[in-house]
Design a protein around this motif. Structure first.
Motif, PDB file in Angstrom:
ATOM      1  N   VAL A 139      62.847 100.088  79.549  1.00  0.00           N
ATOM      2  CA  VAL A 139      62.204 101.852  78.338  1.00  0.00           C
ATOM      3  C   VAL A 139      61.341 101.648  77.705  1.00  0.00           C
ATOM      4  CG1 VAL A 139      63.928 103.449  76.566  1.00  0.00           C
ATOM      5  CG2 VAL A 139      64.665 103.009  79.059  1.00  0.00           C
ATOM      6  N   PRO A 140      61.593 100.243  76.596  1.00  0.00           N
ATOM      7  CA  PRO A 140      60.601 100.408  75.828  1.00  0.00           C
ATOM      8  C   PRO A 140      59.140 100.299  76.433  1.00  0.00           C
ATOM      9  CG  PRO A 140      62.261  98.292  75.884  1.00  0.00           C
ATOM     10  CD  PRO A 140      62.039  99.305  77.157  1.00  0.00           C
ATOM     11  N   VAL A 141      58.797  99.736  77.130  1.00  0.00           N
ATOM     12  CA  VAL A 141      57.215 100.187  78.015  1.00  0.00           C
ATOM     13  C   VAL A 141      57.553 101.661  77.839  1.00  0.00           C
ATOM     14  CG1 VAL A 141      55.973  99.878  80.216  1.00  0.00           C
ATOM     15  CG2 VAL A 141      56.974  98.448  79.357  1.00  0.00           C
ATOM     16  N   ILE A 142      58.085 102.963  78.498  1.00  0.00           N
ATOM     17  CA  ILE A 142      57.803 103.818  78.193  1.00  0.00           C
ATOM     18  C   ILE A 142      57.662 104.885  77.066  1.00  0.00           C
ATOM     19  CG2 ILE A 142      59.081 106.237  79.112  1.00  0.00           C
ATOM     20  CD1 ILE A 142      60.211 104.548  81.750  1.00  0.00           C
ATOM     21  N   VAL A 143      58.608 103.771  76.025  1.00  0.00           N
ATOM     22  CA  VAL A 143      58.661 104.249  74.580  1.00  0.00           C
ATOM     23  C   VAL A 143      57.200 104.718  74.022  1.00  0.00           C
ATOM     24  CG1 VAL A 143      59.630 104.215  71.987  1.00  0.00           C
ATOM     25  CG2 VAL A 143      60.648 104.514  74.346  1.00  0.00           C
ATOM     26  N   ASN A 144      56.663 102.697  74.686  1.00  0.00           N
ATOM     27  CA  ASN A 144      55.455 102.962  74.060  1.00  0.00           C
ATOM     28  C   ASN A 144      53.438 103.513  74.890  1.00  0.00           C
ATOM     29  OD1 ASN A 144      56.451 100.682  72.281  1.00  0.00           O
ATOM     30  ND2 ASN A 144      56.108  99.075  74.454  1.00  0.00           N
ATOM     31  N   ASN A 145      54.425 104.071  75.936  1.00  0.00           N
ATOM     32  CA  ASN A 145      53.030 104.489  76.457  1.00  0.00           C
ATOM     33  C   ASN A 145      53.013 106.647  75.510  1.00  0.00           C
ATOM     34  OD1 ASN A 145      52.735 102.728  78.222  1.00  0.00           O
ATOM     35  ND2 ASN A 145      54.113 103.317  79.690  1.00  0.00           N
ATOM     36  N   PHE A 146      54.457 106.034  75.050  1.00  0.00           N
ATOM     37  CA  PHE A 146      54.507 107.369  74.620  1.00  0.00           C
ATOM     38  C   PHE A 146      54.049 107.609  73.046  1.00  0.00           C
ATOM     39  CE2 PHE A 146      56.822 110.950  72.258  1.00  0.00           C
ATOM     40  CZ  PHE A 146      56.754 111.724  72.878  1.00  0.00           C
ATOM     41  N   GLY A 147      54.195 106.792  72.351  1.00  0.00           N
ATOM     42  CA  GLY A 147      53.347 106.200  71.139  1.00  0.00           C
ATOM     43  C   GLY A 147      52.316 106.761  70.815  1.00  0.00           C
ATOM     44  N   MET A 148      51.577 105.953  72.406  1.00  0.00           N
ATOM     45  CA  MET A 148      50.205 105.681  72.148  1.00  0.00           C
ATOM     46  C   MET A 148      49.251 107.094  72.624  1.00  0.00           C
ATOM     47  SD  MET A 148      48.157 103.618  75.117  1.00  0.00           S
ATOM     48  CE  MET A 148      48.711 104.274  76.093  1.00  0.00           C
ATOM     49  N   TYR A 149      49.732 108.055  73.638  1.00  0.00           N
ATOM     50  CA  TYR A 149      49.528 109.222  73.744  1.00  0.00           C
ATOM     51  C   TYR A 149      49.470 110.365  72.842  1.00  0.00           C
ATOM     52  CZ  TYR A 149      48.040 108.076  78.723  1.00  0.00           C
ATOM     53  OH  TYR A 149      48.443 107.636  80.113  1.00  0.00           O
ATOM     54  N   TYR A 150      50.724 110.012  72.361  1.00  0.00           N
ATOM     55  CA  TYR A 150      50.960 110.988  71.056  1.00  0.00           C
ATOM     56  C   TYR A 150      49.847 110.246  70.217  1.00  0.00           C
ATOM     57  CZ  TYR A 150      53.830 113.391  67.575  1.00  0.00           C
ATOM     58  OH  TYR A 150      53.839 114.108  66.174  1.00  0.00           O
ATOM     59  N   SER A 151      49.671 109.525  69.475  1.00  0.00           N
ATOM     60  CA  SER A 151      48.494 108.692  68.895  1.00  0.00           C
ATOM     61  C   SER A 151      47.153 109.363  68.644  1.00  0.00           C
ATOM     62  CB  SER A 151      48.647 107.447  68.565  1.00  0.00           C
ATOM     63  OG  SER A 151      50.242 106.825  67.696  1.00  0.00           O
ATOM     64  N   LEU A 152      46.885 109.318  70.548  1.00  0.00           N
ATOM     65  CA  LEU A 152      45.601 109.988  70.600  1.00  0.00           C
ATOM     66  C   LEU A 152      45.368 111.609  70.640  1.00  0.00           C
ATOM     67  CD1 LEU A 152      44.984 107.906  73.435  1.00  0.00           C
ATOM     68  CD2 LEU A 152      44.079 107.697  71.554  1.00  0.00           C
ATOM     69  N   ALA A 153      46.436 111.746  71.042  1.00  0.00           N
ATOM     70  CA  ALA A 153      46.739 113.040  70.634  1.00  0.00           C
ATOM     71  C   ALA A 153      46.373 114.100  68.817  1.00  0.00           C
ATOM     72  CB  ALA A 153      47.710 114.400  71.397  1.00  0.00           C
ATOM     73  N   MET A 154      47.247 113.058  68.537  1.00  0.00           N
ATOM     74  CA  MET A 154      46.916 113.445  66.911  1.00  0.00           C
ATOM     75  C   MET A 154      46.280 112.887  66.300  1.00  0.00           C
ATOM     76  SD  MET A 154      50.030 115.134  66.052  1.00  0.00           S
ATOM     77  CE  MET A 154      50.100 115.785  67.286  1.00  0.00           C
ATOM     78  N   ALA A 155      45.548 111.881  66.493  1.00  0.00           N
ATOM     79  CA  ALA A 155      44.034 111.706  65.929  1.00  0.00           C
ATOM     80  C   ALA A 155      42.585 112.821  66.571  1.00  0.00           C
ATOM     81  CB  ALA A 155      43.586 110.404  66.756  1.00  0.00           C
ATOM     82  N   LYS A 156      43.150 113.476  67.692  1.00  0.00           N
ATOM     83  CA  LYS A 156      42.467 113.936  68.554  1.00  0.00           C
ATOM     84  C   LYS A 156      41.829 115.566  67.929  1.00  0.00           C
ATOM     85  CE  LYS A 156      40.709 116.067  73.002  1.00  0.00           C
ATOM     86  NZ  LYS A 156      40.760 116.218  73.995  1.00  0.00           N
ATOM     87  N   GLN A 157      43.219 115.820  67.288  1.00  0.00           N
ATOM     88  CA  GLN A 157      43.273 116.446  66.176  1.00  0.00           C
ATOM     89  C   GLN A 157      43.204 117.032  64.943  1.00  0.00           C
ATOM     90  OE1 GLN A 157      47.674 118.458  66.650  1.00  0.00           O
ATOM     91  NE2 GLN A 157      47.283 119.773  68.603  1.00  0.00           N
TER      92      GLN A 157
END
Length: 322
Positions: A241-259
């Motif tokens: 689960v921690p690996v999946i959570v880290n992937n979600f945090g990474m993609y979420y940060s990239l999406a927010m930075a792109k916006q």
């Protein structure tokens, strides 16, 4: 934005209609009669008829989805990539049964009725329209990228869970047989764990800490196995689960930075004239000069003459000697 809001509205209305079709308030029991055996025997059937208002609402939604699908495929530059997209396949599969059902509803043959029964079962595909919201919500797209990037972790989780289910289903079967009566060979009167495949369901429910309570051990050895199964399930699920959570945090940060990035407008940059072009040395001569810019124009003309001597030489020619 208007088209996105309209599409979102029709998706929500379609899903609401799909859910209301199963409510008893919108379903009426209709008695029908049918002649069988070449018209010699009359048989009565009870059919469930859905409120026509829901069908009309679903028809309007399907018309919108059809128009949207045709416009998108018409203006898509690469048709093959459009067909391979999973969301587009879901759109087509969710639209097609409605038209088939409307076309076959007027037929009375047995084959048509069988096809209609199959299409009514396939209606559940309409619920997949909820995935179309990924086009309009960043969070759902982030979730999709996370699931795609965490396939290895999910496979690892499934393998760990499968091994645990197999091990603990076998252990609970033999642990429950310890207190069984010797005369009860099938253990049907003593325990619900009559075989190992039945124990698979109990092991899955216990390892995921769900615990329905429909099957539970009744001996001290079975309770010990159940406790170990629950602890092993917590540890098994907690590792990937921690690996999946880290992937979600990474993609979420990239999406927010792109916006937050400013939108760049594409500007038309005229292509510079090539040296071999006949208009390369004449571009500055086409400039108009007024009376207040005579000196500037004369200076440009002198520079242009020097430029013609050095630059306006055709390929393969030799510069004149001074």
């Amino acid at each position: 934005q208007f088209i996105a809001l309209a599409s979102l509205l029709f998706i929500l209305v379609s899903i609401t209609t799909f859910c209301l079709e199963t409510h008893e308030a919108f379903n009426k029991i209709k008695n029908t009669t049918e002649w069988i055996n070449n018209g010699t025997e009359l048989v009565q059937h009870c059919e469930v008829e859905t409120d026509p208002a829901l069908m009309y609402v679903e028809g309007v939604c399907v018309v919108w989805f059809t128009f949207e699908f045709l416009v998108r495929i018409m203006f898509c530059p690469v048709k093959f990539e459009f067909i391979k997209n999973l969301l587009n396949i879901i759109d087509f599969v969710a639209i097609l049964p409605f038209y088939l059902e409307v076309g076959l509803s007027g037929l009375s043959s047995k084959a048509a009725k069988d096809v209609l029964g199959f299409l009514r079962v396939v209606r559940f595909v309409r619920i997949l329209r909820i995935f179309k919201l990924t086009r309009h919500f960043v969070g759902l797209r982030v979730l999709g990228h996370t699931l795609r990037a965490s396939i290895n972790e999910f496979l690892l989780l499934i393998i760990f869970l499968a091994l645990g289910v197999l091990i603990f289903a076998t252990m609970i079967y033999y642990a429950e047989r310890i207190g069984a009566s010797p005369s009860d060979l099938s253990d049907s009167n003593y325990t619900k764990f009559r075989n190992i495949p039945i124990g698979f369901w109990w092991a899955v429910v216990t390892m995921t800490t769900l615990g329905y309570g429909d099957m539970c051990p009744s001996t001290w050895s079975g309770m010990l196995v159940g406790a170990l199964c629950a602890l092993a399930g917590v540890l098994t699920i907690a590792m990937p689960v921690p690996v999946i959570v880290n992937n979600f945090g990474m993609y979420y940060s990239l999406a927010m930075a792109k916006q937050k990035l400013p939108r760049k407008r594409k500007k038309h940059i005229p292509q510079a004239a090539q040296m071999s072009s006949p208009t390369f040395c004449k571009s500055d001569l086409n400039m108009t000069c007024n009376s207040s810019q005579i000196d500037t124009c004369l200076g440009k003309e002198n520079k242009l003459m020097e430029h013609n001597r050095s630059a306006c030489i055709r390929p393969g020619s030799i510069a004149p000697q001074r």
